[in-house]
Design an enzyme around this catalytic site. Structure first.
Site, PDB file in Angstrom:
ATOM      1  CB  THR A 109      -0.914  -0.015   1.263  1.00  0.00           C
ATOM      2  OG1 THR A 109      -1.637  -1.034   1.117  1.00  0.00           O
ATOM      3  CG2 THR A 109      -1.647   1.303   1.511  1.00  0.00           C
ATOM      4  NE  ARG A 134      -8.442  -7.503   4.349  1.00  0.00           N
ATOM      5  CZ  ARG A 134      -7.553  -6.521   4.455  1.00  0.00           C
ATOM      6  NH1 ARG A 134      -7.512  -5.701   3.500  1.00  0.00           N
ATOM      7  NH2 ARG A 134      -6.624  -6.421   5.106  1.00  0.00           N
ATOM      8  N   GLY A 142      -4.100  -4.690   7.643  1.00  0.00           N
ATOM      9  CA  GLY A 142      -5.287  -3.734   8.040  1.00  0.00           C
ATOM     10  C   GLY A 142      -6.158  -4.100   9.109  1.00  0.00           C
TER      11      GLY A 142
HETATM   12  C1  SD4 Z   1      -4.659  -3.848   3.811  1.00  0.00           C
HETATM   13  N1  SD4 Z   1      -3.151  -2.198   4.844  1.00  0.00           N
HETATM   14  O1  SD4 Z   1      -5.707  -4.021   2.840  1.00  0.00           O
HETATM   15  C2  SD4 Z   1      -3.660  -2.944   3.584  1.00  0.00           C
HETATM   16  C3  SD4 Z   1      -2.493  -3.930   3.081  1.00  0.00           C
HETATM   17  C4  SD4 Z   1      -1.197  -3.123   3.104  1.00  0.00           C
HETATM   18  O2  SD4 Z   1       1.056  -3.160   3.313  1.00  0.00           O
HETATM   19  O3  SD4 Z   1      -0.812  -2.080   3.560  1.00  0.00           O
HETATM   20  N2  SD4 Z   1      -0.107  -3.878   3.009  1.00  0.00           N
HETATM   21  O4  SD4 Z   1      -4.693  -4.278   4.921  1.00  0.00           O
END
Ligand code: SD4
Length: 329
Positions: free
Chosen positions: A189, A217, A243
């Protein structure tokens, strides 16, 4: 413009006096934090370097932080090689690439989309939700309808090579709860926060989420207060990682709230990481990381495990900084 950047080696009395009133803080004791004056951009992971430069194009011309953060993360969303953000993202276990994003400005206005398919730039849709509707968040078909009606560019996802990986994964791995290894090698992300020349803060966060997640999700990234939070009086924070764990502690809003109570950005991130650690008996692969900027230009980051780093851009810096961490893998 006068600018200072203090790191471990260069800690000066000026930096100490700036931070002296902070309680519970380690002051600038590490290489993973600093202080600057003037515009600053901070973003998660190595892909943040390019995103920061796009954000800087806006800030260096005296532009607003809200325009900078959107401009920045659009670069990552358009990067076909990025498997965790935008067009090149990995699908859920049913083969759908579902995108999550949110944006927040200096007036605490915010917008978000979640579980949205087939749109190239979720961050811009989130901004349109913020600016043109009475709502904060649109999800799924509703978000897609809104995006189409407002002329947002469509994109076919998953990319053929990503689809191939998913087909292989399906054959080999039926365990949908297997946690992804979240580190700098598989990117992840992008959360990007910025302060402009006016001292105003904004942030943006965008992702395709946890690879091969259950259909439907949604993680922390599009949730204001979890994946991103901005309070223009205090500071801004954003997150990356698992997350579910970040939502449980209202992660990014908690980082900002702790800064309100005198924590430095790094110590605020560290405290929230500690809460995550305390609340989970099984920390296997439970990587979570936060980055933050306060109103005075202090910045920092912290994660559960080593390996999380963030990109920093100011008028004198353009580099990666290792975040502090609680433990090694
Ligand atoms: C999530 N926080 O969908 C995001 C994924 C992520 O590093 O940040 N990965 O949970």
């Amino acid at each position: 413009m006068k600018r200072r950047a203090f790191f471990k080696a260069g800690l000066s009395l000026g930096a100490i006096s700036l931070l002296e009133p902070l309680k519970g803080a380690n002051l600038l004791s590490s290489s993973f934090e600093g202080v600057t004056s003037g515009p600053i951009v901070l973003s998660t992971w190595i892909h943040g370097l390019e995103a920061n430069r796009a954000a800087w194009e806006v800030l260096s011309k005296g532009g607003k932080a809200i325009d900078a953060v959107e401009n920045g993360v659009r670069i990552t969303e358009a990067d076909l090689a990025n498997r965790s953000v935008g067009i090149g993202g990995r699908p859920d276990r049913d083969g759908h690439v579902t995108l999550d994003a949110c944006i927040m400005d200096e007036k605490s206005r915010c917008g978000a989309v979640a579980f949205m398919e087939g749109i190239a730039h979720p961050i811009s849709v989130a901004r349109a939700v913020m600016e043109t509707t009475q709502h904060v968040m649109l999800v799924g078909e509703g978000a897609e309808k809104f995006a189409s009606e407002n002329g947002f560019k469509k994109a076919k996802m998953p990319l053929p090579e990503v689809k191939k990986d998913w087909e292989k994964w399906k054959k080999e791995n039926k365990d949908v709860f297997k946690k992804p290894i979240i580190n700098h090698e598989n990117h992840d992300t992008i959360g990007l926060i910025a302060m402009d020349a006016n001292g105003d803060l904004s942030g943006a966060c965008t992702t395709s989420g946890w690879a091969y997640k259950m259909h439907g999700r949604v993680g922390d990234s599009p949730i204001i207060g979890a994946g991103l939070f901005v309070d223009n009086e205090i500071g801004a924070a954003t997150s990356t990682g698992i997350g579910e764990a970040i939502i449980r502690v209202a992660g990014s809003s908690m980082v900002v709230e702790l800064m309100r109570h005198g924590y430095s950005p790094t110590d605020a991130c560290k405290e929230v990481v500690n809460r995550i650690i305390k609340k989970h008996s099984d920390l296997t692969n439970l990587q979570c990381g936060f980055i933050a900027i306060d109103k005075k230009g202090n910045f920092g980051g912290y994660s559960v495990y080593a390996g999380f780093n963030y990109a920093l851009k100011t008028s004198t810096e353009d580099k990666m900084v290792d975040a502090g961490f609680d433990r090694n893998w």
